[in-house]
Every structure is written in structure tokens, then in C-alpha cells.
Design a protein around this motif. Structure first.
Motif, short mmCIF file in Angstrom:
data_model
loop_
_atom_site.label_atom_id
_atom_site.label_comp_id
_atom_site.label_asym_id
_atom_site.label_seq_id
_atom_site.Cartn_x
_atom_site.Cartn_y
_atom_site.Cartn_z
N ASP A 43 19.05 4.85 24.15
CA ASP A 43 17.66 4.08 24.06
C ASP A 43 17.08 4.69 22.90
OD1 ASP A 43 18.23 2.79 26.56
OD2 ASP A 43 17.18 4.22 27.84
N MET A 44 16.28 3.83 22.47
CA MET A 44 15.76 3.75 21.04
C MET A 44 14.11 3.66 21.43
SD MET A 44 17.81 5.06 18.67
CE MET A 44 16.95 4.71 16.98
N PRO A 45 13.16 4.54 21.03
CA PRO A 45 13.28 5.73 20.07
C PRO A 45 14.33 6.69 20.81
CG PRO A 45 10.95 5.01 20.25
CD PRO A 45 11.82 3.92 21.39
N HIS A 46 14.84 7.40 20.31
CA HIS A 46 15.70 8.58 20.72
C HIS A 46 15.02 9.92 20.18
CE1 HIS A 46 18.88 11.76 20.38
NE2 HIS A 46 19.20 11.27 21.67
N ASP A 47 14.26 10.67 21.15
CA ASP A 47 13.47 11.89 20.68
C ASP A 47 12.67 11.43 19.66
OD1 ASP A 47 14.90 13.14 22.83
OD2 ASP A 47 16.61 14.03 21.52
N GLY A 48 12.09 10.49 19.51
CA GLY A 48 11.07 10.18 18.47
C GLY A 48 11.64 9.31 17.32
N PHE A 49 12.88 9.18 17.40
CA PHE A 49 13.56 8.65 16.17
C PHE A 49 13.70 7.24 16.29
CE2 PHE A 49 17.85 8.08 13.82
CZ PHE A 49 17.27 8.12 12.59
N THR A 50 12.79 6.31 15.87
CA THR A 50 12.72 4.91 16.19
C THR A 50 13.79 4.24 15.23
OG1 THR A 50 11.19 4.35 14.21
CG2 THR A 50 10.22 5.16 16.12
N GLN A 51 14.02 3.04 15.52
CA GLN A 51 14.93 2.09 15.04
C GLN A 51 14.56 1.67 13.56
OE1 GLN A 51 18.02 0.93 16.09
NE2 GLN A 51 18.63 -0.19 14.61
N GLU A 52 13.21 1.92 13.21
CA GLU A 52 12.96 1.77 11.73
C GLU A 52 13.18 2.90 11.06
OE1 GLU A 52 11.17 1.00 14.43
OE2 GLU A 52 11.04 -1.35 14.56
N ASP A 53 12.87 3.99 11.64
CA ASP A 53 13.46 5.41 11.08
C ASP A 53 14.98 5.39 10.81
OD1 ASP A 53 10.71 6.38 11.39
OD2 ASP A 53 11.17 7.18 13.27
N TYR A 54 15.58 4.76 11.70
CA TYR A 54 17.12 4.92 11.51
C TYR A 54 17.41 4.06 10.28
CZ TYR A 54 21.84 4.13 13.51
OH TYR A 54 23.21 3.94 13.68
N ALA A 55 16.97 2.87 10.31
CA ALA A 55 17.40 2.02 9.06
C ALA A 55 16.83 2.34 7.85
CB ALA A 55 16.57 0.40 9.37
N GLN A 56 15.52 3.04 7.95
CA GLN A 56 15.02 3.42 6.38
C GLN A 56 15.94 4.75 6.24
OE1 GLN A 56 12.29 2.21 4.90
NE2 GLN A 56 13.01 3.48 3.22
N LYS A 57 16.20 5.69 7.07
CA LYS A 57 17.01 6.79 6.57
C LYS A 57 18.10 6.57 6.13
CE LYS A 57 18.46 11.54 8.15
NZ LYS A 57 18.30 12.62 8.92
N MET A 58 19.13 5.37 6.41
CA MET A 58 20.16 5.08 5.66
C MET A 58 20.09 4.72 4.29
SD MET A 58 23.06 2.26 7.04
CE MET A 58 22.36 0.75 5.91
N ILE A 59 18.88 3.81 3.98
CA ILE A 59 18.59 3.48 2.73
C ILE A 59 18.19 4.73 1.84
CG2 ILE A 59 17.12 2.07 1.33
CD1 ILE A 59 19.27 0.52 2.89
N ASP A 60 17.27 5.71 2.54
CA ASP A 60 16.88 6.60 1.70
C ASP A 60 17.94 7.58 1.36
OD1 ASP A 60 14.37 6.09 2.20
OD2 ASP A 60 13.63 7.46 3.85
N GLU A 61 19.06 7.72 2.02
CA GLU A 61 20.16 8.56 1.60
C GLU A 61 20.89 8.02 0.15
OE1 GLU A 61 23.04 9.80 4.55
OE2 GLU A 61 21.06 11.13 5.57
N TYR A 62 20.74 6.72 0.01
CA TYR A 62 21.13 5.98 -1.43
C TYR A 62 20.14 6.27 -2.30
CZ TYR A 62 25.01 3.97 1.31
OH TYR A 62 26.11 3.96 2.22
N LYS A 63 18.88 6.25 -1.92
CA LYS A 63 17.82 6.56 -3.03
C LYS A 63 17.86 7.92 -3.47
CE LYS A 63 13.95 4.33 -2.07
NZ LYS A 63 12.70 3.79 -1.23
N ALA A 64 18.02 8.88 -2.60
CA ALA A 64 18.32 10.20 -2.69
C ALA A 64 19.44 10.68 -3.83
CB ALA A 64 18.11 10.97 -1.52
N ALA A 65 20.54 9.75 -3.68
CA ALA A 65 21.79 10.23 -4.29
C ALA A 65 21.43 9.31 -5.60
CB ALA A 65 22.87 9.67 -3.57
N GLY A 66 20.59 8.64 -6.07
CA GLY A 66 20.49 7.78 -7.43
C GLY A 66 21.15 6.63 -7.24
N VAL A 67 21.89 6.13 -6.31
CA VAL A 67 22.63 4.94 -6.24
C VAL A 67 21.90 3.57 -6.29
CG1 VAL A 67 24.33 3.47 -4.86
CG2 VAL A 67 24.32 6.09 -4.97
#
Length: 409
Positions: A220-244
Motif C-alpha cells: 500500500d502506498m504511501p509506504h512508510d511515508g514514501f508516496t507514489q509521487e516521491d517514487y515517481a520523482q526519485k526515479m527521474i532524480d536519479e537520471y538528473k543526478a547522473a547528468g543524463v
């Protein structure tokens, strides 16, 4: 964790360097494309494809590695993706889910560890939400193990395997089997799991682009405070952090809300976000089961999707084609999508095994004309030339790469 020591071992020492500084693993078609062509009925397409047998492979974005090259390699592993890159796949996929500590990893589902790793015969077996239960009479053996129950550090201790289970297993050890007879365990030993961040590093080193899929959570989402929006954003953030650059990323989701989130909050990435269309499973209270060949029954419509800012839509192979007068032709679904200006991506070629008996789920709309493995290229030709897809996912990317190279795509 750096993958470069692994790459140094797996990639040949004579690999050339691409113009952008990335290494190319040395491309090869292997024997399968030529074999598939030999199975085709005689005709103009077969003749044209045969004329390309001596061509030199080149990388193409039309060829997308579906979980790497899982026809023969454990999916979402370093080795599976290197194999896909060696076959010329220009885009590689990491299906993204999360661990107990909300780190992103490459798994087709959050709850597939029991079939894709050795977790049931490891020290982490007691973390499984459904422990192994042996087959009993007509009841199959069962188990369910989730990444959300283990940390990233624990995840790294697992050994990947071909995605399969022996439904009649009496022990957890027996449950490790069940691999389809058209696949193999020949390349399963010594394979390496990937976090999402590691997949970015690996794919970039291989000279490939990226198509991560944000998988639905099994918890179930949120999972320990981790929301669906957090999840979607974190995936994109890892590309941004890598400079892709966003132009090298096609983020996918079956959840339209994820696509709309990226369009609104990460518009550069949202411009290439891919809505994975599973509305063939839809059911309308008034009309009953939705007919995927009747695009007008879909809500939202193709035009409504385009008006929301969706630019890419990806259905399974069979939704894009049908049969008329014994020939494979574009479906109403395909023509409606193109009329709305949507780019189409198809999934997944080379996932069905032998095609002599109709091809199964992925070929259901053309089962009447699917009677040999050569139909693989007949279907691919219609998808490319008549439907006009932008790319095709494949469990063995050499098949698509060969066609794209031969046709100049």
C-alpha cells in the motif's frame, strides 16, 4: 557500488570507443536472425532480408532490450543488458521498484523475487510475505517474496536466475526450476543484480539510452511515508543526478497518473514519457469487456490522451495488428493512435517461444496466420512499415536490430 570492475571483466579488451566517448561492446547478430529468415515463406520480404545477411551490425534506437536479453539470460542483470547491447539495442530497460529502505532496484515486479532470484533457498527466505508451500494435489506450489521486505544491502546478496518456478515442486530447491523449454539456464551462473542507479551507469557505459518503467507497488502506498509521487520523482532524480539528458530517457508506466505527474512536474522527461496501455484488461459496467480492436470504447480516447500531453503510448504487439484477407494489417487501435499524433512503441517480440501453433498471448490477434517462426519478421515488417512504430521491445534484440539495419531505420 561501481560496476566498472565487472565491466572490465565482461567487455572485451578491444572494444572500440564511440564518438561520444562511450565504449561499444562489438556488435553481433548471432545466428538467430538468419534462422528466422530461413523459416519465412518465400516472398519479397524474405528476399530483401536475405540480401542483408552480410551486413555489419549497427546500434539502433528502434531495437529496445526488454529487461536486457531474457530469452537466454536472467532478466535485469548486468550480463543480460551487456548481451542486449552487443546485439545492437540502442535503448535498454530497467523495470524500477523499491526496497524496504526505499532504494530503487531493477525488478519486473516488486513481488517476483521468488521466481527471479534464489531468495527461497537463501538466508532471506524468512522475509518472504508468503513462505514456500509445496504442491499438494491440484494445488500448485506457491511463494511470494518482495523487495519491499529487504534492504538494498540485503538485495545485493541474492543470486539472480531465469524467471521461472516449478509449479509441482515439493521443496524450495525444486521450485527453483521450471524454466520454459525454449529458454536456457546456460548463462545463469555468475550473473549480477542491478540497482536503478547502477543500471544508469551500466547503460551509459554501453552506449545505450534508457527506458525505465516505474512498476506498481505490491504494498500500500504511501509506504512508510514514501508516496507514489516521491517514487515517481526519485526515479527521474536519479537520471538528473547522473547528468543524463531527458532526451535520452523514455520513462514508462502503466499508471497514467505517473505519466501526468512527469508531464506536469518534469516536463522535459514528461515529453518522452511512455504510457504502457493495458486497457485491454478493462471492463465497462455498461458495455462489458472492452474490445481492444474498437478504439472508440477506450476511455480516455487517443485524442484525449494527446490533449493531456501524452506523446508516446505502448501496447502489446497484438493490439497493433489484425488479419484481413489472410494478411497482417494495422488494427483500428493503431490507426486511431496515429491519427491522434501519438508515437507507438510495441512490446514484446521474441517472448512467445516457437510460433508454429498460433504464438500465444502476444500473437492472439493474428493467430490464424501464425504458423511458423518466420512470422516474427512478417509481423515486425507490418509494425515498422504500416503501423509506423517508433521502436520494438524484444527479449532477443538481435532480431529487431537486424531488421532495422536492413531496412535503414
Amino acid at each position: 557500488m561501481s560496476l566498472r570492475p565487472v565491466l572490465a571483466i565482461l567487455m572485451v579488451s578491444t572494444t572500440p570507443v564511440l564518438a561520444d566517448g562511450h565504449t561499444d561492446t562489438g556488435l553481433t547478430y548471432g545466428p538467430r536472425p538468419a534462422w528466422l529468415i530461413s523459416q519465412m515463406d518465400d516472398g519479397a520480404l524474405k528476399t530483401r532480408l536475405q540480401a542483408c545477411l552480410s551486413q555489419t551490425p549497427t546500434r539502433t534506437d528502434f531495437s529496445i532490450g526488454h529487461r536486457g536479453a531474457p530469452l537466454m539470460f536472467p532478466e535485469h542483470t548486468v550480463e543480460s543488458n551487456i548481451a542486449a547491447a552487443q546485439m545492437g539495442a540502442g535503448i535498454l530497460e530497467c523495470d524500477v521498484t523499491f526496497t524496504k529502505d526505499h532504494e530503487l532496484v531493477c525488478r519486473h515486479a516488486q513481488n517476483d523475487l521468488q521466481t527471479t532470484t534464489n531468495i527461497l533457498v537463501s538466508d532471506l527466505a524468512d522475509t518472504c510475505t508468503t513462505p514456500f508451500t509445496a504442491a499438494n494435489g491440484d494445488e500448485d506450489a506457491t511463494a511470494e517474496c518482495r523487495t519491499s521486505e529487504i534492504t538494498l544491502e540485503e538485495y545485493r546478496t541474492l543470486t539472480p536466475k531465469m524467471d521461472a518456478a516449478d509449479a509441482r515442486a515439493m521443496t524450495a530447491e525444486e521450485y527453483q526450476g521450471g524454466v520454459a523449454d525454449y529458454r536456457t539456464t546456460l548463462y545463469s551462473t555468475g550473473t549480477t543484480l542491478l540497482s536503478h542507479a547502477e543500471s544508469i551507469e551500466l547503460f551509459r557505459d554501453l552506449g545505450a539510452k534508457f527506458t525505465p518503467e516505474l512498476k506498481s507497488a505490491a504494498v500500500d502506498m504511501p509506504h512508510d511515508g514514501f508516496t507514489q509521487e516521491d517514487y515517481a520523482q526519485k526515479m527521474i532524480d536519479e537520471y538528473k543526478a547522473a547528468g543524463v539528458p531527458a532526451s535520452d530517457v523514455w520513462a514508462q508506466s502503466f499508471n497514467l497518473s505517473d505519466i501526468l505527474y512527469w508531464i506536469e512536474n518534469e516536463p522535459e522527461f514528461g515529453a518522452q514519457a511512455v504510457y504502457l496501455d493495458d486497457r485491454y484488461e478493462a471492463f465497462d459496467e455498461d458495455e462489458g469487456e472492452i474490445d481492444p480492436m474498437d478504439a472508440a470504447t477506450f476511455k480516455p480516447t487517443m485524442q484525449e490522451l494527446a490533449d493531456m500531453g501524452v506523446n508516446y503510448i505502448a501496447p502489446p504487439l497484438w493490439m497493433l495488428v489484425t488479419v484481413e484477407d489472410g494478411e497482417i494489417v494495422p488494427s483500428v487501435y493503431a490507426t486511431e493512435a496515429k491519427s491522434a499524433g501519438l508515437n507507438l512503441i510495441a512490446w514484446s517480440l521474441e517472448r512467445s517461444g516457437p510460433l508454429n501453433d498460433g504464438g500465444g498471448w502476444y500473437y492472439q490477434s493474428i493467430a490464424d496466420v501464425t504458423d511458423n517462426d518466420g512470422v516474427t519478421y512478417e509481423l515486425l515488417d507490418v509494425l515498422a512499415q504500416d503501423v509506423g512504430v517508433a521502436g520494438v521491445f524484444s527479449d532477443w534484440p538481435a532480431t529487431v536490430t537486424y531488421y532495422a539495419n536492413c531496412m535503414g531505420l
